[in-house]
Design an enzyme around this catalytic site. Structure first.
Site, mmCIF file in Angstrom:
data_model
loop_
_atom_site.group_PDB
_atom_site.id
_atom_site.type_symbol
_atom_site.label_atom_id
_atom_site.label_comp_id
_atom_site.label_asym_id
_atom_site.label_seq_id
_atom_site.Cartn_x
_atom_site.Cartn_y
_atom_site.Cartn_z
ATOM 1 C CG ASP A 96 -1.846 -1.237 1.200
ATOM 2 O OD1 ASP A 96 -2.211 -1.708 0.106
ATOM 3 O OD2 ASP A 96 -2.146 -1.751 2.299
ATOM 4 C CE LYS A 128 2.361 -2.487 -4.362
ATOM 5 N NZ LYS A 128 2.069 -2.123 -2.979
ATOM 6 C CG HIS A 173 -2.046 -2.235 -6.951
ATOM 7 N ND1 HIS A 173 -1.177 -2.819 -7.829
ATOM 8 C CD2 HIS A 173 -1.745 -2.750 -5.731
ATOM 9 C CE1 HIS A 173 -0.391 -3.659 -7.170
ATOM 10 N NE2 HIS A 173 -0.729 -3.641 -5.902
#
Ligand code: GDP
Ligand code: IMO
Ligand code: MG
Length: 433
Positions: free
Chosen positions: A15, A18, A43
């Protein structure tokens, strides 16, 4: 000739942001490739105030030219994949010719999810005997049991879906074994007929996307195409280099590009290490720099630190440079993307861990198991904070002096240049250096 291959790797406990960084780089990418993990990854990409959470489909897919590749190292829950495909298509993103899935990917099947929950339940009952054999806090997505089946030759790959009869035979055989195990946990068994009906519908949707991704990527490499590998999780969750068993089921480090997609690591010209300006972690396990007072709530709320996959509140702590230094070293990080620096605005003081000490002696991250990591003393350096909201700043020199000093310290400590500073969740909120 310098090639156009790069990788984005999480350097903490996941976390780090990315998804946002992958989206940023995907504008120029021909291929964006997931190469490990499964839909335990979450994501987030925000474009024009719209939030896109990705779990299996690569985060670069929103760019018109980028082709998303789910390579052999990824394990797939068909239900999650199909719902992601359908959601994107409902948002006007046509995935025809834009998504390729390796037939070598292993499947996460209903019994893996049931086993994941059952193991957590039984570990939970042990909590009183030892804090270290209690619940791990997995995402409950069947990750550990599916990877375990892969390496014990009990896995079922997408490949089997090509011949439905083969799949039915294997699925029935495996489900019968797993139902025996589930029965010992007194968990409702998997209904083979019902699940096969569901899987048969999902199969029809995904088969058109299945193709040899190894050949595709080798050809792309030969043609000097721009290939971006999207890492999931973070190095501190790597199955080998984490404080096991507080891990995830796959290797997370750059080396897994080779096993997970077939591209040798020496072909990767740039490895981006994504470093969040502080630390977060979801689930159990040691967390040396964890903040447990009111400040944790302040950072959690400001940073929106709630799981993209499970919605769980994330634990938060100070930046741990001893751990990040290890992550950069093992993953050959060449450039840093520093995220969420805006979240620290308004704090009077900011701490950063620069060393670990155990019983008065220095100890490195790599020498620690969970026992050492949970008892060591983090050594901190303290920085004065800054008041200003920095979300709209686009040049390094316009950042407050104390913020610049914090960033320069990180860069010098890691001996790796910070090339991107993310100052907010949206696509355009960043500083390029
Ligand atoms: P990932 O798993 O590494 O892709 O990260 P997640 O998407 O699970 O979590 C990162 C969260 O922070 C998401 O909600 C992002 O939208 C958000 N985010 C990313 N970069 C920034 C940033 O620079 N500032 C702020 N405030 N939020 C960010
Ligand atoms: P992204 O890609 C944060 C953590 C889980 C749990 C442990 C094992 O979004 O950064 P698992 O379900 O993998 O067996 O759970 O790993 N975990 C993550 N934490 N971000 C992730 O992915 C994670 N993937 C797994 O919370 O502690
Ligand atoms: Mg995430």
């Amino acid at each position: 000739m310098k090639n156009n291959v790069s990788a984005v790797i999480g350097t903490q406990w996941g976390d780090e942001g990315k998804g946002k960084i992958v989206d940023l780089f995907s504008e120029k990418a021909d291929y964006v490739v997931r190469f490990h993990g499964g839909n335990n990854a979450g994501h987030t990409v925000i474009v024009d105030d719209k939030k896109y959470p990705f779990h299996l489909i690569p985060s670069g897919i929103l760019h018109p030219n980028a082709i998303g590749v789910i390579a052999n190292g990824v394990i797939i829950d068909l239900e999650v994949l199909v719902s992601e495909i359908e959601n994107l298509q409902a948002n006007g993103i046509n995935l025809k010719k834009k998504l390729v899935i390796s037939p070598r990917c292993h499947l996460i099947l209903p019994y893996h999810k049931a086993l994941d929950s059952a193991y957590e339940m039984i570990r939970g009952k042990n909590e009183r005997s030892s804090q270290w054999i209690g619940k791990l806090g997995t995402t409950g997505r069947g990750i550990g049991p599916a990877f375990a089946d892969k390496v014990s030759y009990n896995g079922i790959r997408i490949y089997e879906l090509l011949e439905w009869e083969n799949f039915v035979e294997k699925f029935t055989f495996q489900t019968k074994i797993k139902n025996k195990i589930l029965n010992t946990f007194k968990v409702t068994p998997i209904n083979i007929r019902k699940e096969l009906k569901k899987l048969s519908r999902l199969r029809e949707i995904i088969l058109p996307f299945v193709k040899d991704t190894y050949l595709l990527l080798q050809k792309a490499l030969d043609e000097n195409k721009n290939i971006l590998f999207e890492g999931a999780h973070g190095v501190m969750l790597d199955i080998d280099f984490s404080p096991y068993p507080f891990s995830t089921g796959s290797n997370v480090i750059t080396g897994s590009v080779n096993t997970g997609a077939g591209i040798a690591v020496q072909k990767i010209a740039t490895v981006w290490g994504v470093v969040k300006a502080y630390t977060s972690r979801v689930g159990g396990g040691p967390f040396p720099t964890e903040i447990t007072d009111q400040l944790a709530n302040t950072i959690r709320e400001k940073g929106g630190e709630y799981g993209t996959t499970t919605g769980r509140p994330r634990r938060v702590g100070w930046l741990d440079l001893e751990a990040v230094k290890f992550a950069c070293q093992i993953s050959s990080v060449t450039d840093i993307a520093l995220t969420k620096i805006d979240v620290l605005s308004g704090l009077k003081k900011i701490k950063v861990c620069i060393d670990y000490k155990l019983k008065g002696k220095p100890i490195s991250y790599s020498s620690c198991g969970y026992s050492e990591l949970s008892t060591l003393t983090p050594i901190y350096k303290e920085f004065p904070g800054w008041e200003e909201d920095i979300t709209n700043i686009r040049r390094f020199k316009d950042l407050p002096k104390n913020c610049r000093e914090y960033l320069e310290f990180i860069e010098n400590f890691l001996r790796t240049p910070i090339k991107i500073i993310s100052t907010g969740p949206s696509r355009e909120e960043y500083i390029k250096l």
